[in-house]
Scaffold this motif. Structure first.
Motif, short mmCIF file in Angstrom:
data_model
loop_
_atom_site.label_atom_id
_atom_site.label_comp_id
_atom_site.label_asym_id
_atom_site.label_seq_id
_atom_site.Cartn_x
_atom_site.Cartn_y
_atom_site.Cartn_z
N THR A 17 0.87 -1.17 0.00
CA THR A 17 0.00 0.00 0.00
C THR A 17 0.90 1.22 0.00
O THR A 17 1.78 1.35 0.85
CB THR A 17 -0.94 0.01 1.21
N VAL A 18 0.68 2.10 -0.97
CA VAL A 18 1.53 3.27 -1.14
C VAL A 18 0.65 4.51 -1.21
O VAL A 18 -0.34 4.54 -1.94
CB VAL A 18 2.38 3.17 -2.44
N MET A 19 1.03 5.53 -0.42
CA MET A 19 0.31 6.79 -0.40
C MET A 19 1.29 7.91 -0.72
O MET A 19 2.45 7.87 -0.28
CB MET A 19 -0.32 7.04 0.97
N ALA A 20 0.82 8.90 -1.46
CA ALA A 20 1.65 10.06 -1.78
C ALA A 20 0.82 11.33 -1.63
O ALA A 20 -0.40 11.32 -1.80
CB ALA A 20 2.19 9.96 -3.21
N GLY A 21 1.52 12.39 -1.31
CA GLY A 21 0.90 13.70 -1.23
C GLY A 21 1.85 14.74 -1.77
O GLY A 21 3.07 14.63 -1.61
N ASP A 22 1.30 15.75 -2.43
CA ASP A 22 2.14 16.82 -2.94
C ASP A 22 2.43 17.81 -1.80
O ASP A 22 1.87 17.70 -0.72
CB ASP A 22 1.48 17.53 -4.12
N GLY A 23 3.28 18.78 -2.06
CA GLY A 23 3.70 19.69 -1.01
C GLY A 23 3.17 21.10 -1.11
O GLY A 23 3.52 21.96 -0.29
N GLN A 24 2.32 21.40 -2.08
CA GLN A 24 1.91 22.79 -2.31
C GLN A 24 0.74 23.21 -1.44
O GLN A 24 -0.24 22.49 -1.29
CB GLN A 24 1.53 22.97 -3.78
N VAL A 25 0.87 24.41 -0.89
CA VAL A 25 -0.23 25.07 -0.18
C VAL A 25 -0.44 26.41 -0.87
O VAL A 25 0.50 27.19 -1.02
CB VAL A 25 0.08 25.27 1.31
N THR A 26 -1.66 26.66 -1.30
CA THR A 26 -1.99 27.87 -2.04
C THR A 26 -3.04 28.67 -1.29
O THR A 26 -4.00 28.12 -0.77
CB THR A 26 -2.53 27.50 -3.44
N TYR A 27 -2.84 29.97 -1.26
CA TYR A 27 -3.81 30.88 -0.65
C TYR A 27 -4.21 31.88 -1.73
O TYR A 27 -3.39 32.68 -2.18
CB TYR A 27 -3.18 31.60 0.55
N GLY A 28 -5.46 31.76 -2.18
CA GLY A 28 -5.89 32.60 -3.31
C GLY A 28 -5.09 32.23 -4.54
O GLY A 28 -5.02 31.07 -4.93
N SER A 29 -4.43 33.21 -5.14
CA SER A 29 -3.62 32.95 -6.33
C SER A 29 -2.13 32.90 -6.01
O SER A 29 -1.30 32.99 -6.91
CB SER A 29 -3.90 34.02 -7.39
N THR A 30 -1.80 32.73 -4.73
CA THR A 30 -0.41 32.72 -4.31
C THR A 30 -0.01 31.38 -3.71
O THR A 30 -0.72 30.84 -2.86
CB THR A 30 -0.18 33.82 -3.23
N VAL A 31 1.12 30.84 -4.15
CA VAL A 31 1.66 29.64 -3.53
C VAL A 31 2.38 30.08 -2.26
O VAL A 31 3.31 30.87 -2.30
CB VAL A 31 2.63 28.90 -4.48
N MET A 32 1.91 29.56 -1.13
CA MET A 32 2.47 29.94 0.17
C MET A 32 3.56 28.99 0.64
O MET A 32 4.42 29.38 1.42
CB MET A 32 1.35 29.96 1.23
N LYS A 33 3.51 27.75 0.20
CA LYS A 33 4.47 26.75 0.66
C LYS A 33 4.61 25.68 -0.42
O LYS A 33 3.63 25.31 -1.05
CB LYS A 33 3.99 26.13 1.97
N ALA A 126 -8.26 8.89 -4.05
CA ALA A 126 -7.57 10.17 -3.98
C ALA A 126 -8.51 11.22 -3.41
O ALA A 126 -9.73 11.11 -3.54
CB ALA A 126 -7.09 10.59 -5.37
N ILE A 127 -7.91 12.22 -2.75
CA ILE A 127 -8.65 13.37 -2.24
C ILE A 127 -7.89 14.63 -2.59
O ILE A 127 -6.71 14.59 -2.91
CB ILE A 127 -8.89 13.29 -0.71
N GLY A 128 -8.58 15.76 -2.54
CA GLY A 128 -7.95 17.04 -2.79
C GLY A 128 -8.25 17.56 -4.18
O GLY A 128 -8.93 16.92 -4.98
N SER A 129 -7.71 18.73 -4.45
CA SER A 129 -8.01 19.41 -5.71
C SER A 129 -7.52 18.65 -6.94
O SER A 129 -8.12 18.72 -8.00
CB SER A 129 -7.43 20.82 -5.69
N GLY A 130 -6.45 17.92 -6.81
CA GLY A 130 -5.93 17.15 -7.94
C GLY A 130 -6.39 15.71 -7.98
O GLY A 130 -5.93 14.93 -8.81
N SER A 161 0.29 16.64 -11.13
CA SER A 161 1.00 17.91 -10.94
C SER A 161 1.15 18.70 -12.24
O SER A 161 1.31 19.91 -12.22
CB SER A 161 2.37 17.67 -10.32
N GLU A 162 1.08 18.00 -13.36
CA GLU A 162 1.17 18.67 -14.66
C GLU A 162 -0.16 19.28 -15.09
O GLU A 162 -0.20 20.08 -16.01
CB GLU A 162 1.65 17.67 -15.72
N ILE A 163 -1.25 18.87 -14.44
CA ILE A 163 -2.59 19.32 -14.82
C ILE A 163 -3.20 20.27 -13.80
O ILE A 163 -3.77 21.30 -14.16
CB ILE A 163 -3.52 18.11 -15.03
N CYS A 164 -3.10 19.94 -12.52
CA CYS A 164 -3.75 20.70 -11.45
C CYS A 164 -2.83 21.83 -10.98
O CYS A 164 -1.71 21.56 -10.53
CB CYS A 164 -4.10 19.78 -10.28
#
Length: 176
Positions: A17-33, A126-130, A161-164
């Protein structure tokens, strides 16, 4: 402004069982992390858990979920149902804004604050915007290749990550 972020994907195949998550946090139109960690191993490394939504809320839910796992002797299905019941009916918990994705070697569940506990038919979730992009890629790869679970997850997250625009290529991967 709206916080947007996250793609969390899990694939369970051939005893892995393998799980992955991306590292981006976005606030509005700005990448915060770029390097947020949204997945973790819990229950002495026997369960993978990932979240989409508010970090503080997710941490509270991780703690509550881990307590439920201990209470139910490591029974992932029972712990997921009991957490969902509490989350839906508790005055404080029901205000939490997050989704959880949890998995062990045999089961995968999506848990929501509305009382939903969803177990996918194919052990791909999967969960989240992507999520739509990641799950589509993972299902296509799982059904049409002989790739192992880790490779499916890594390739699917790269595609997402190439789409979302709310998903980056800074991917954390955990495996049990």
């Amino acid at each position: 402004m709206i916080w947007r972020s996250t793609t969390i994907l899990v694939v369970s195949k051939d005893g892995k069982t393998v799980m992955a998550g991306d590292g981006q946090v976005t606030y509005g139109s700005t990448v915060m992390k770029h390097g947020a960690r949204k997945i973790r191993k819990i229950a002495d490394g026997q369960v993978l858990a990932g979240f989409a939504g508010s970090v503080a809320d997710a941490m509270a839910l991780f703690d509550r979920f881990e307590s439920k796992l201990r209470e139910w002797g490591g029974n992932l299905a029972k712990a997921a149902v009991e957490l969902a019941k509490d989350w839906r009916t508790d005055r404080v918990l029901r205000r939490l804004e997050a989704l959880l994705l949890v998995a062990d070697k045999n089961n995968v569940f999506i848990i929501s604050g509305t009382g939903e506990v969803i177990q996918p038919d194919d052990n791909v979730a999967a969960i989240g915007s992507g999520a739509p992009y990641a799950i589509a890629a993972a299902r296509a790869l799982a059904r049409n290749t002989n790739l192992d679970a880790r490779t499916i997850v890594e390739k699917s997250m790269e595609i997402a990550s190439e789409i979302c625009i709310y998903t980056n290529k800074n991917i954390t991967v955990e495996e049990i």
